[in-house]
Design a protein around this motif. Structure first.
Motif, PDB file in Angstrom:
ATOM      1  N   LEU A   1     -18.797   6.179   5.656  1.00  0.00           N
ATOM      2  CA  LEU A   1     -18.475   5.509   4.708  1.00  0.00           C
ATOM      3  C   LEU A   1     -17.139   6.241   3.770  1.00  0.00           C
ATOM      4  CD1 LEU A   1     -21.984   4.495   3.120  1.00  0.00           C
ATOM      5  CD2 LEU A   1     -20.156   2.932   4.010  1.00  0.00           C
ATOM      6  N   LEU A   2     -17.349   7.494   3.719  1.00  0.00           N
ATOM      7  CA  LEU A   2     -16.124   8.332   3.023  1.00  0.00           C
ATOM      8  C   LEU A   2     -15.161   7.936   3.883  1.00  0.00           C
ATOM      9  CD1 LEU A   2     -17.674  11.789   2.005  1.00  0.00           C
ATOM     10  CD2 LEU A   2     -17.493   9.585   0.815  1.00  0.00           C
ATOM     11  N   GLY A   3     -14.980   7.941   5.219  1.00  0.00           N
ATOM     12  CA  GLY A   3     -13.645   8.035   5.937  1.00  0.00           C
ATOM     13  C   GLY A   3     -13.323   6.339   6.373  1.00  0.00           C
ATOM     14  N   GLY A   4     -14.017   5.287   5.743  1.00  0.00           N
ATOM     15  CA  GLY A   4     -13.644   4.203   6.059  1.00  0.00           C
ATOM     16  C   GLY A   4     -14.086   3.753   7.476  1.00  0.00           C
ATOM     17  N   LEU A   5     -14.991   4.313   8.105  1.00  0.00           N
ATOM     18  CA  LEU A   5     -15.599   3.870   9.406  1.00  0.00           C
ATOM     19  C   LEU A   5     -16.558   2.797   9.084  1.00  0.00           C
ATOM     20  CD1 LEU A   5     -15.608   7.466  11.471  1.00  0.00           C
ATOM     21  CD2 LEU A   5     -13.977   5.430  11.573  1.00  0.00           C
TER      22      LEU A   5
ATOM     23  N   LEU B   1      -6.985  -0.690   6.450  1.00  0.00           N
ATOM     24  CA  LEU B   1      -8.099   0.360   6.492  1.00  0.00           C
ATOM     25  C   LEU B   1      -7.732   1.190   7.684  1.00  0.00           C
ATOM     26  CD1 LEU B   1     -10.549   1.376   5.163  1.00  0.00           C
ATOM     27  CD2 LEU B   1     -12.159  -0.198   6.800  1.00  0.00           C
ATOM     28  N   GLY B   2      -7.371   0.852   8.636  1.00  0.00           N
ATOM     29  CA  GLY B   2      -6.832   1.644   9.997  1.00  0.00           C
ATOM     30  C   GLY B   2      -5.929   2.472   9.423  1.00  0.00           C
ATOM     31  N   HIS B   3      -4.531   1.842   9.063  1.00  0.00           N
ATOM     32  CA  HIS B   3      -3.592   2.612   8.609  1.00  0.00           C
ATOM     33  C   HIS B   3      -3.929   3.901   7.629  1.00  0.00           C
ATOM     34  CE1 HIS B   3       0.506   3.424   7.077  1.00  0.00           C
ATOM     35  NE2 HIS B   3      -0.068   3.314   6.093  1.00  0.00           N
ATOM     36  N   LEU B   4      -4.733   3.285   6.773  1.00  0.00           N
ATOM     37  CA  LEU B   4      -5.079   4.286   5.528  1.00  0.00           C
ATOM     38  C   LEU B   4      -5.894   5.611   6.107  1.00  0.00           C
ATOM     39  CD1 LEU B   4      -4.658   4.021   2.526  1.00  0.00           C
ATOM     40  CD2 LEU B   4      -6.860   3.520   2.295  1.00  0.00           C
ATOM     41  N   ARG B   5      -6.762   5.136   7.142  1.00  0.00           N
ATOM     42  CA  ARG B   5      -7.596   6.334   7.631  1.00  0.00           C
ATOM     43  C   ARG B   5      -6.629   7.337   8.555  1.00  0.00           C
ATOM     44  NH1 ARG B   5     -11.937   2.835  10.206  1.00  0.00           N
ATOM     45  NH2 ARG B   5     -10.270   2.566  11.517  1.00  0.00           N
ATOM     46  N   ASN B   6      -5.770   6.814   9.360  1.00  0.00           N
ATOM     47  CA  ASN B   6      -4.852   7.654   9.975  1.00  0.00           C
ATOM     48  C   ASN B   6      -4.034   8.731   9.147  1.00  0.00           C
ATOM     49  OD1 ASN B   6      -5.841   6.294  12.215  1.00  0.00           O
ATOM     50  ND2 ASN B   6      -4.127   4.983  12.528  1.00  0.00           N
TER      51      ASN B   6
ATOM     52  N   LEU C   1     -11.652   0.401  -0.760  1.00  0.00           N
ATOM     53  CA  LEU C   1     -11.504  -0.063   0.484  1.00  0.00           C
ATOM     54  C   LEU C   1     -12.093  -1.547   0.726  1.00  0.00           C
ATOM     55  CD1 LEU C   1     -12.899   3.222   2.449  1.00  0.00           C
ATOM     56  CD2 LEU C   1     -10.924   2.521   1.851  1.00  0.00           C
ATOM     57  N   SER C   2     -12.881  -1.877  -0.202  1.00  0.00           N
ATOM     58  CA  SER C   2     -13.307  -3.327  -0.148  1.00  0.00           C
ATOM     59  C   SER C   2     -12.227  -4.305   0.002  1.00  0.00           C
ATOM     60  CB  SER C   2     -14.202  -3.564  -1.115  1.00  0.00           C
ATOM     61  OG  SER C   2     -13.764  -3.460  -2.349  1.00  0.00           O
ATOM     62  N   SER C   3     -10.955  -3.869  -0.603  1.00  0.00           N
ATOM     63  CA  SER C   3      -9.859  -4.778  -0.978  1.00  0.00           C
ATOM     64  C   SER C   3      -8.781  -4.842   0.377  1.00  0.00           C
ATOM     65  CB  SER C   3      -9.037  -4.554  -1.991  1.00  0.00           C
ATOM     66  OG  SER C   3      -8.567  -3.242  -1.810  1.00  0.00           O
TER      67      SER C   3
ATOM     68  N   MET D   1       0.963  -1.090   0.038  1.00  0.00           N
ATOM     69  CA  MET D   1      -0.095  -0.076   0.021  1.00  0.00           C
ATOM     70  C   MET D   1       0.911   1.148   0.051  1.00  0.00           C
ATOM     71  SD  MET D   1      -3.375   0.697   2.293  1.00  0.00           S
ATOM     72  CE  MET D   1      -2.432   0.282   3.725  1.00  0.00           C
ATOM     73  N   THR D   2       0.622   2.248  -0.927  1.00  0.00           N
ATOM     74  CA  THR D   2       1.363   3.350  -0.983  1.00  0.00           C
ATOM     75  C   THR D   2       0.963   4.415  -0.185  1.00  0.00           C
ATOM     76  OG1 THR D   2       2.063   5.107  -2.552  1.00  0.00           O
ATOM     77  CG2 THR D   2       0.203   4.011  -3.087  1.00  0.00           C
ATOM     78  N   ASP D   3       1.867   5.319   0.429  1.00  0.00           N
ATOM     79  CA  ASP D   3       1.329   6.575   1.100  1.00  0.00           C
ATOM     80  C   ASP D   3       1.362   7.795   0.299  1.00  0.00           C
ATOM     81  OD1 ASP D   3       0.848   5.440   3.489  1.00  0.00           O
ATOM     82  OD2 ASP D   3       2.377   6.030   4.653  1.00  0.00           O
ATOM     83  N   ILE D   4       1.268   7.743  -1.154  1.00  0.00           N
ATOM     84  CA  ILE D   4       1.428   8.609  -1.754  1.00  0.00           C
ATOM     85  C   ILE D   4       0.316   9.074  -2.294  1.00  0.00           C
ATOM     86  CG2 ILE D   4       2.856   9.910  -3.872  1.00  0.00           C
ATOM     87  CD1 ILE D   4       5.413   8.245  -2.721  1.00  0.00           C
TER      88      ILE D   4
END
Ligand SMILES: Nc1ncnc2c1ncn2[C@@H]1O[C@H](COP(=O)(O)OP(=O)(O)OP(=O)(O)O)[C@@H](O)[C@H]1O
Ligand SMILES: [Mg+2]
Length: 242
Positions: free
Chosen positions: A59-63, A86-91, A78-80, A1-4
């Motif tokens: 939903l937009l924020g992956g909660l 998901l938690g990492h991406l959200r943070n 997000l479904s993948s 997963m990229t952070d960019i």
């Protein structure tokens, strides 16, 4: 997963969300939401009570996850993702401001703003410096060491804005951030909010019943019948200030 991030921070395609009610009946709250949030764009979402605005923001924020359709955050479907990813991406990519601030009551203003920075692994000194800067920006430089439970409602919301922006997320999701504040305090919060998102190029999706807030955004969308409809910002109560 990229952070960019090099595209829209949020894209949804045909998002549906159905809840099962107390008597087993299905409630189709969202019926095909299409939304692309461009980098740095500010969007107001309006709609009657129960229309599904908070559901959409979650939903937009992956909660929360959609019943059907797709939500992409920073280019990731997000479904993948599993819950940890998901938690990492959200943070990394999303800041939240809720109607009722969700601050840690027994911690001071500065501790609340430092918290996400410390959790992200920043050294205490760096986190403190950044939190100081943000609290000064939201006009709370004199309230750093007040416990959050001892601050006024408007002050608490300003701490919540500072905390949500601490990690400089590319998108901020705000649910009725001034919903329980008086007119003057609300306006002050809005000024702080827009000043900060414009300075950092943060995209903003804000749910609001407040026309004064909605008309400061780039575009207004009405959540109605489970879909998002554009609102003509030229007509009352949304004419632009300028
Ligand atoms: N977890 C849940 N289980 C069952 N029904 C739910 C759930 N969450 C939301 N709902 C229902 O979905 C509908 C939309 O709720 P939501 O909170 O998104 O509305 P809203 O537009 O944010 O309203 P308000 O302006 O009052 O905050 C409501 O009918 C609500 O009862
Ligand atoms: Mg709501």
């Amino acid at each position: 997963m990229t952070d960019i991030l090099d595209g829209p921070p949020i894209v949804t395609r045909g998002v549906e969300r159905t809840f099962v009610g107390a008597t087993g009946q299905e409630i189709h709250v969202l019926r095909g939401v299409e939304l692309t949030v461009q980098p740095g764009e500010t969007i107001a979402v309006i709609g009657s009570s129960g229309a599904g605005k908070s559901t959409l923001l979650h939903l937009l924020g992956g909660l929360d996850r959609p019943t059907a359709g797709q939500v992409s955050l920073a280019g990731h479907d997000l479904s993948s993702l599993d819950d940890a990813e998901l938690g990492h991406l959200r943070n990394r990519f999303v800041g939240f401001v809720f109607q009722f601030h969700h601050l840690l009551r027994d911690f001071t203003a500065i501790e609340n703003v430092m918290m996400p920075l410390l959790i992200a692994g920043q050294p205490t000194k760096t986190a403190r410096g950044r939190a100081l800067e943000l609290l000064h920006q939201v006009g709370l430089g004199e309230r750093l060491d007040h416990r959050s439970s001892k601050l006024s409602g408007g002050e608490q919301q300003r701490v919540a804005v500072a905390r949500a922006l601490a990690l400089e997320p590319p998108v901020l999701l705000a649910d009725e951030p001034s919903g329980n504040l008086d007119v003057e305090t609300s306006e002050r919060l809005h000024d702080v909010l827009f000043e900060l998102v414009r300075e950092h190029g943060t995209a903003l999706v804000v749910v609001t019943h407040n026309p004064l807030l909605a008309r400061q955004t780039d575009r207004i969308l009405d959540l109605r019948g489970g879909v998002l409809l554009p609102v003509d910002a030229a007509v009352p109560p949304y004419p632009r200030k300028d």
